[in-house]
Design a protein around this motif. Structure first.
Motif, PDB file in Angstrom:
ATOM      1  N   THR A  35       0.815  -1.213   0.000  1.00  0.00           N
ATOM      2  CA  THR A  35       0.000   0.000   0.000  1.00  0.00           C
ATOM      3  C   THR A  35       0.854   1.270   0.000  1.00  0.00           C
ATOM      4  N   ILE A  36       2.172   1.115   0.134  1.00  0.00           N
ATOM      5  CA  ILE A  36       3.147   2.214   0.234  1.00  0.00           C
ATOM      6  C   ILE A  36       3.056   2.943   1.574  1.00  0.00           C
ATOM      7  N   SER A  37       1.824   3.295   1.999  1.00  0.00           N
ATOM      8  CA  SER A  37       1.727   3.966   3.297  1.00  0.00           C
ATOM      9  C   SER A  37       0.590   3.379   4.119  1.00  0.00           C
ATOM     10  N   ARG A  38       0.763   3.418   5.419  1.00  0.00           N
ATOM     11  CA  ARG A  38      -0.303   3.069   6.357  1.00  0.00           C
ATOM     12  C   ARG A  38      -0.248   4.067   7.502  1.00  0.00           C
ATOM     13  N   LEU A  72       8.533   1.207  -5.420  1.00  0.00           N
ATOM     14  CA  LEU A  72       8.400   2.388  -6.263  1.00  0.00           C
ATOM     15  C   LEU A  72       9.739   2.796  -6.864  1.00  0.00           C
ATOM     16  N   SER A  73       9.729   3.085  -8.150  1.00  0.00           N
ATOM     17  CA  SER A  73      10.946   3.631  -8.760  1.00  0.00           C
ATOM     18  C   SER A  73      10.853   5.154  -8.822  1.00  0.00           C
ATOM     19  N   ASP A  74       9.599   5.657  -8.685  1.00  0.00           N
ATOM     20  CA  ASP A  74       9.388   7.105  -8.665  1.00  0.00           C
ATOM     21  C   ASP A  74       8.334   7.393  -7.606  1.00  0.00           C
ATOM     22  N   ALA A  75       8.659   8.246  -6.664  1.00  0.00           N
ATOM     23  CA  ALA A  75       7.752   8.484  -5.538  1.00  0.00           C
ATOM     24  C   ALA A  75       6.480   9.207  -5.965  1.00  0.00           C
ATOM     25  N   ILE A 123      14.568   6.777  -2.580  1.00  0.00           N
ATOM     26  CA  ILE A 123      14.020   7.631  -3.646  1.00  0.00           C
ATOM     27  C   ILE A 123      13.390   8.914  -3.110  1.00  0.00           C
ATOM     28  N   VAL A 124      13.297   9.042  -1.778  1.00  0.00           N
ATOM     29  CA  VAL A 124      12.757  10.286  -1.204  1.00  0.00           C
ATOM     30  C   VAL A 124      13.786  10.967  -0.308  1.00  0.00           C
TER      31      VAL A 124
END
Ligand code: ADP
Ligand code: MG
Length: 151
Positions: free
Chosen positions: A69-72, A90-93, A118-119
């Protein structure tokens, strides 16, 4: 002058319960606004650590990995928010970068990031970083920077 001295500590944990305990202890010291970067291979114990951190923060829900989900996001009993990110897939945020920036700038949110490469540009310099290294199936070395003397 003393401000230039980095406080780094290394902990050897013997099993996942000890990893959770370290997370719980750190979580109980947090008051919002902190940014924590977790570094280490898949299976190193980053998400396990966050499960303990959540307990220390006063979160009743079970933390699940945000790798799909990328974020929780979780609410604490004390009115804080835990925002947990995992950028492994993710290769691009993309727009997640903006969501992350908002979390970081919110003084009532504790932001925890796995696979932050990436961030990197969004992360504040004064974050806590924790590196996880597996030394056997159940043992890990945790190298902690930026947490002061709280552990
Ligand atoms: P990551 O988020 O770094 O990919 P996870 O926390 O999801 O890692 O998974 C770590 C795995 O390693 C879990 O299956 C856990 O049971 C196991 N494990 C074994 N020993 C430890 C330890 N000391 N600390 C954390 N996890 C451990
Ligand atoms: Mg994980």
């Amino acid at each position: 002058m003393l401000g230039d001295i980095m406080y780094q500590m290394q902990l050897e944990v013997k099993n996942q319960e000890q990893t959770k305990s370290v997370g719980q202890k750190l979580g109980s010291t947090l008051s919002g606004g902190e940014v924590i970067e977790l570094i280490g291979d898949v299976g190193a114990g980053k998400t396990t650590f966050v499960k303990g951190l959540a307990v220390g923060l006063g979160i009743d829900e079970d933390v699940q990995s945000p790798s799909f989900t990328i974020s929780r996001v979780y609410d604490t009993r004390g009115g804080l928010t835990l925002a947990h990110y995992d950028f492994y897939r993710l290769s691009d945020a993309g727009i997640m970068r903006d969501e992350l920036s908002e979390a970081i700038s919110d003084p009532t949110t504790v932001t925890v990031i796995e696979w932050a490469d990436i961030v990197e540009g969004v992360l504040p310099a004064d974050r806590i970083t924790i590196k996880f290294e597996a030394t056997s199936e159940d043992e890990r070395t945790l190298t902690i920077n930026g947490a002061g003397g709280v552990l």
